[in-house]
Structures are given as C-alpha cells and as structure tokens.
Design a protein around this motif. Sequence first.
Motif, PDB file in Angstrom:
ATOM      1  N   LEU B  99       0.886  -1.241   0.038  1.00  0.00           N
ATOM      2  CA  LEU B  99       0.010   0.221  -0.024  1.00  0.00           C
ATOM      3  C   LEU B  99       0.867   1.233   0.025  1.00  0.00           C
ATOM      4  O   LEU B  99       0.713   2.250  -0.625  1.00  0.00           O
ATOM      5  CB  LEU B  99      -1.013   0.096   1.268  1.00  0.00           C
ATOM      6  CG  LEU B  99      -1.877  -1.061   1.494  1.00  0.00           C
ATOM      7  CD1 LEU B  99      -2.468  -1.286   2.679  1.00  0.00           C
ATOM      8  CD2 LEU B  99      -2.739  -1.230   0.308  1.00  0.00           C
ATOM      9  N   ARG B 100       2.119   1.296   0.760  1.00  0.00           N
ATOM     10  CA  ARG B 100       2.761   2.479   0.849  1.00  0.00           C
ATOM     11  C   ARG B 100       3.464   2.797  -0.630  1.00  0.00           C
ATOM     12  O   ARG B 100       4.144   3.699  -0.936  1.00  0.00           O
ATOM     13  CB  ARG B 100       3.868   2.187   1.884  1.00  0.00           C
ATOM     14  CG  ARG B 100       3.421   2.188   3.329  1.00  0.00           C
ATOM     15  CD  ARG B 100       4.310   2.505   4.426  1.00  0.00           C
ATOM     16  NE  ARG B 100       3.908   2.111   5.504  1.00  0.00           N
ATOM     17  CZ  ARG B 100       2.993   3.040   6.359  1.00  0.00           C
ATOM     18  NH1 ARG B 100       2.516   4.080   5.833  1.00  0.00           N
ATOM     19  NH2 ARG B 100       2.864   2.474   7.519  1.00  0.00           N
ATOM     20  N   VAL B 101       3.965   1.591  -1.282  1.00  0.00           N
ATOM     21  CA  VAL B 101       4.713   2.099  -2.733  1.00  0.00           C
ATOM     22  C   VAL B 101       3.783   2.326  -3.800  1.00  0.00           C
ATOM     23  O   VAL B 101       4.374   2.516  -4.679  1.00  0.00           O
ATOM     24  CB  VAL B 101       5.753   0.773  -3.075  1.00  0.00           C
ATOM     25  CG1 VAL B 101       6.624   0.410  -1.630  1.00  0.00           C
ATOM     26  CG2 VAL B 101       4.747  -0.666  -3.097  1.00  0.00           C
ATOM     27  N   LYS B 105      -0.844   9.232  -6.387  1.00  0.00           N
ATOM     28  CA  LYS B 105      -2.398   9.639  -6.672  1.00  0.00           C
ATOM     29  C   LYS B 105      -3.082   8.440  -6.046  1.00  0.00           C
ATOM     30  O   LYS B 105      -4.134   8.857  -5.577  1.00  0.00           O
ATOM     31  CB  LYS B 105      -2.358   9.623  -8.145  1.00  0.00           C
ATOM     32  CG  LYS B 105      -1.887  10.962  -8.666  1.00  0.00           C
ATOM     33  CD  LYS B 105      -1.904  10.948 -10.246  1.00  0.00           C
ATOM     34  CE  LYS B 105      -0.931   9.971 -10.671  1.00  0.00           C
ATOM     35  NZ  LYS B 105      -0.692   9.923 -12.251  1.00  0.00           N
ATOM     36  N   GLU B 106      -2.644   7.240  -6.182  1.00  0.00           N
ATOM     37  CA  GLU B 106      -3.554   5.976  -5.655  1.00  0.00           C
ATOM     38  C   GLU B 106      -3.378   5.851  -4.224  1.00  0.00           C
ATOM     39  O   GLU B 106      -4.038   5.063  -3.596  1.00  0.00           O
ATOM     40  CB  GLU B 106      -3.248   4.910  -6.546  1.00  0.00           C
ATOM     41  CG  GLU B 106      -3.301   5.015  -7.863  1.00  0.00           C
ATOM     42  CD  GLU B 106      -2.356   4.006  -8.986  1.00  0.00           C
ATOM     43  OE1 GLU B 106      -2.581   2.858  -8.326  1.00  0.00           O
ATOM     44  OE2 GLU B 106      -2.196   4.295  -9.816  1.00  0.00           O
ATOM     45  N   ARG B 107      -2.315   6.321  -3.604  1.00  0.00           N
ATOM     46  CA  ARG B 107      -1.856   6.034  -2.298  1.00  0.00           C
ATOM     47  C   ARG B 107      -3.060   6.341  -1.317  1.00  0.00           C
ATOM     48  O   ARG B 107      -3.574   7.202  -1.447  1.00  0.00           O
ATOM     49  CB  ARG B 107      -0.798   6.474  -1.778  1.00  0.00           C
ATOM     50  CG  ARG B 107      -0.012   5.669  -0.637  1.00  0.00           C
ATOM     51  CD  ARG B 107       1.551   6.240  -0.238  1.00  0.00           C
ATOM     52  NE  ARG B 107       2.218   6.212  -1.551  1.00  0.00           N
ATOM     53  CZ  ARG B 107       3.242   7.514  -1.563  1.00  0.00           C
ATOM     54  NH1 ARG B 107       3.389   8.050  -0.652  1.00  0.00           N
ATOM     55  NH2 ARG B 107       3.860   7.385  -2.763  1.00  0.00           N
TER      56      ARG B 107
END
Lengths: 292, 337
Positions: B99-101, B105-107
């Motif tokens: 989730l962190r990488v 925009k999508e994080r």
Amino acid sequence: MSSSHQLINNRKIATHESKAVTLVLITVALFYLLLFLGIPLFAVFYEALGKGWALYWAALQDPDAWSAIELTLIAAAIAVPANLVFGVAAAWAIAKFEFRGKSVLITLIDLPFAVSPVVSGLIYVLLFGAQGWFGPWLQEHDIKLIFAVPGIVLVTIFVTFPFIARELIPLMQAQGKEEEEAAISLGASGWQTFWRVTVPNIKWGLLYGVILCNARAMGEFGAVSVVSGHIRGMTNTIPLHVEILYNEYNFVAAFSVASLLALLALVTLLAKSIVEFKVMNNGSRLPHGETE
Amino acid sequence: MSITIQNLNKQFGNFTALNNINLEVNSGELLALLGPSGCGKTSLLRIIGGLDVQNSGKILFHGTDVEQRDARERNVGFVFQHYALFRHMTVFENVAFGLRVKPKKERHTETEIKRRVHELLQLVQLDWLADRYPAQLSGGQRQRIALARALAVEPQILLLDEPFGALDTKVRKELRRWLRRLHDELHITSVFVTHDQEEALEVADRIVVMNKGNIEQVGSPDDVYANPTSPFVYQFIGNVNLFHSRTHALWTQQPGDAVAYVRPHDIDISLIPQQSSLPAVVKQVRAIGSVVRLEAAIGQDGEVVEIELSRERFNITPVAVNDEIFIWPRQIKVFEA
C-alpha cells in the motif's frame, strides 16, 4: 530445561583443558600481539610525544603537514563515495542477476587485491604519464594526472575498489533475491525496491565496507608513492609525508604525523567493533570480514 | 479472473523447463500444479507472475495478453516458499508495504492503510503480532503474514510457490485447511505449486500433474487419483503395485509388453483360490490406524506386493506372517510398457 542445562555442562567438560595448556596458549597469543602490534603502536606515540607536546603540535601545524592531511582527506572523500556507488552497483548486479561475463567481473574486482600497489601505481604512470599511452593527448589538452592530485585520487580509487564490493557480494548472495521479487510483485518500482528493501538489508555490511575502504584509502602508500612525485605541500599524502620526514631524520615530526594514521587505525577498529556488535545484535548475518 | 496459457515454452540453456504448455485456469478456482522437483511447475508459476519470462507462447489474463506487463503491473499476489518477508520491517510494515509503494495519486491515507492492514491481519488471525519482526515468528505465522501481505494489494490472482514446503507436517496440515477455507471466502483465482500429492488432493479444486516440462493430466482430485491417464500419474499419486506382462500375463490380459498398475487398496485377499487370483505368502502385517497393510510375496522370485485392507475387511480374513493367501485385483489399469 534440565537437559539443555546438562548439554551446556557437557560442552564445558568437552572443551576443558588443563590450566597449564590454557595459560600457555593465552600467553603465546598475547605475547605475539604485544610484540607485533602493541609495541609498534606504543612506539609511534612514544616517539611522537617523547620530546613534549609542544614539538608534537608544531609538527602537526607545519603547513606541509596540513597540506598532506588535506590531500589525504580529499583523496578519501572522492575514493570512498566513488567506490560506494561502484561497490553497491557491482554487488547488486552480481548477487541478484545472471549475465554473461559475471565471473570476469568478479575476477576484475579482485584485481587490486592481487596486484602489488606499486605495480598499480606504475600502470597509471604507464598509461597517463608523459611517456605513457595517453600522455601526449593529455599534454595537448593541458590535463595533468601524474605527479598531481587527480593521479593520486585515481590510484586510491583503484587500490580500494574491491573493499565495498567484496563485502557486499557474499552478503547479498546469501540474502537471495526473493525479498526483491516480493517487493516488485507488490507493485514497488526498482528504485523503491532498492531503497526500501535492499539497502536496509545491507546497511551494516555496507558501513563495514566503507570503514575498511576509508582506512585503506587514507593509509595507502605504495601506489600513491609512484604517481605522486612527492612534491611537498602539493602532492604529498600523510603516509608520503611521514616517509619524507623520516628520511630527513626529523623523527619527532615523522612520528607525530604517523600518530594521526595510528589514531585513524584505532578509530577504525572501534567503529568496526561497534558495527560487528550491531550486526550480531540485529540477528542478521555477520558481514564477511574474517579475511580482512 | 481466468488465466489462459498458450503454447508456452521455457528453456534454461539446453534444459527444457516447459514444453509447449497449454492450460486454462478458471476464474475463482484453486488450482494445484503438482509434480516432482524439476518438472517445471515453479517455472510456470513464476512466468505467470511475471518473475520469469517465457521463450515463446502467450499468457492471457481474462483474455488479455499480459506480455507487456511486468511483475509489478500484473496485479498478482505471490507467496514464496521461504516467505520472503522483509526482515527489517515489522509485521505491520510488511503487510503495509504494497500500500505504501503505490504512486502518490493512488495511495491511501495513513488511517486507511492502518485500517486495511489490521483487517488483513485479522483475516489471517495474527493481529496481535503486528509489532513483531519476522525473525520472531514461527514458520506457520510467517507464511500467514506473507499471505496477508500478498492480499493487501487486492490481487486478482494469487500465486503460491510451495507455500507449506518449509513447514513441519502438523502445521502444514493445519495451514492447508486454513488456506482452503480462506479461498472459499475470498474466491481469488489461485494457483499453488506443490510436490506433495496429499496436499494437492486435499486443497485443490483441480490438479495439474506435471512431469519433465509437460502436463501429464488435468482433472479434479478424484479424477486424477481414480483415473490416472499415464503410468507416471499412477506412480506419482498414491502407492501402486506394478505387474509386468512377462511374469503376470494373467492380469495384464494383453499381448506384448505391458504393465498392470494396481493400487494397494484395490487388491483383495482370500484363503482359497478365486478366478484369476495369484498365490502369495504373507511377509508382513502392519496395522496403521484404520487400515492394515500387508506385504505379500508372489511368484518364484518373491516379488513383494503391497496390499491395504480396511480393518473390518482384515478382521473377516485375519492372516498372519507366512500364511498362504490368494490375491486378486478389484481394479486394474494396464499401460503398454
């Protein structure tokens, strides 16, 4: 519980030697260390400080000494980061990828260990010196490498480039590439994988390599001696300066400057021990350093 | 999401790891790639996941060719045999990694990441280990964390490479039942590699048996076990007795060189001769749980046949070592030698 307790006891008994044997072995080891390491180290400081602090300070404040210290720091400041980048890149390539010429690359990395430093220096003189292959071209463009600072930096890089790569290759090979593969399959880019997964895994080994590389970069004598030309205040590094002072029978000054290198050695040793301790406590593998 | 594999080939130097593989993985099913080591099953899995590249052939996800998409763009969860957890990160950070990488925009926000990681840790029932490091976990716990980590990015396909191979028998059995339940909850198209036939038979919806880079048979566990279509599958899945036509033409019932394959539990015994039965001498009797295993020697050269009887069946005809008995097959499969 009781069985493991017994095991420890048994082990003690199994390796138990008579007091005399233990004593002899320890004495021999200590005597050897004292003779070959302790006394010389003591002698450096004894000679340096033998005529008092005033002379010691004076020797260190001499402009030529300062310029030697400066040049040594410059050479290390360029060589260590350069080899850090090269070492990590080479180790990463060798440990994580399969490609043609891999064994050639490994052999090349070992080359500076196999070649005498004096010969390394000579190679550079033969390549870039006035009579060398690239000499005329360099002269035409008014670039001076040999008997100048750039030459010293170049040979320092050459002599020290195996340290970091050699430290990292076995470590990275042992760690394998599964973690990197996992990171990529989770959507990480190559750059993210490198900084978030690879670097944290090798940081202690990397630091260990940097310490050793730095110690060698500052202490290198043979190769630098060949390309430097020994111009006082210009192309003298600390080790070369020590030699000149000694040859002039200026013992106090020679040993005073030499004491800087001895101090560097002691600091390196301390830093190395701290890193090793950290690595052990981290539970990860000890970086391969047994051969150093 | 379905996976279609078309004419896939993979060579390592002179070694053919995959030889013209064609396979269809249905959407939502749990498929096992089963075979001995070196049969190409792991290569196939890695190519599906984008960790290796095929020499020729195509892979389609839901009808779309994925050749241009590398591992990070395939949206595939990969679980490794040796877990491959990030050793310098806590369990929480391991699961949060995917989730962190994500691109900025999508994080998700930090709170959203936290919520999702805890949700996943609850799913694998290890929420209480969030602050530990991988080295502090048992093998079974590590593999569940690895699974949670793979699920964090909501993959459409889950690939598991010998997920239980490094665990001891008891944990392995627990985990594979747990994986089966998890799959029934999530319905992610999953492919797992194993060399353990028991594991494949117990967990998978369908089994693909592989040998030397080829697919030998595809079918449901029942089908593969009961109706092997090749001698290899017969021998690889379950125990089997072999009878050569040269010595036991009575059973092979075929002219020329042939071999009859009979499962130990498909052999029945009697104290008196029956139609097409062979005389044998009991060499060993071992009761293992609910079954009794016999070893009997047949013929002059004393070839040993394994027989497995239920305890009830054994109690009807109790035999002891050195008893003379007659054996015959209830079910037999003959392949040309």
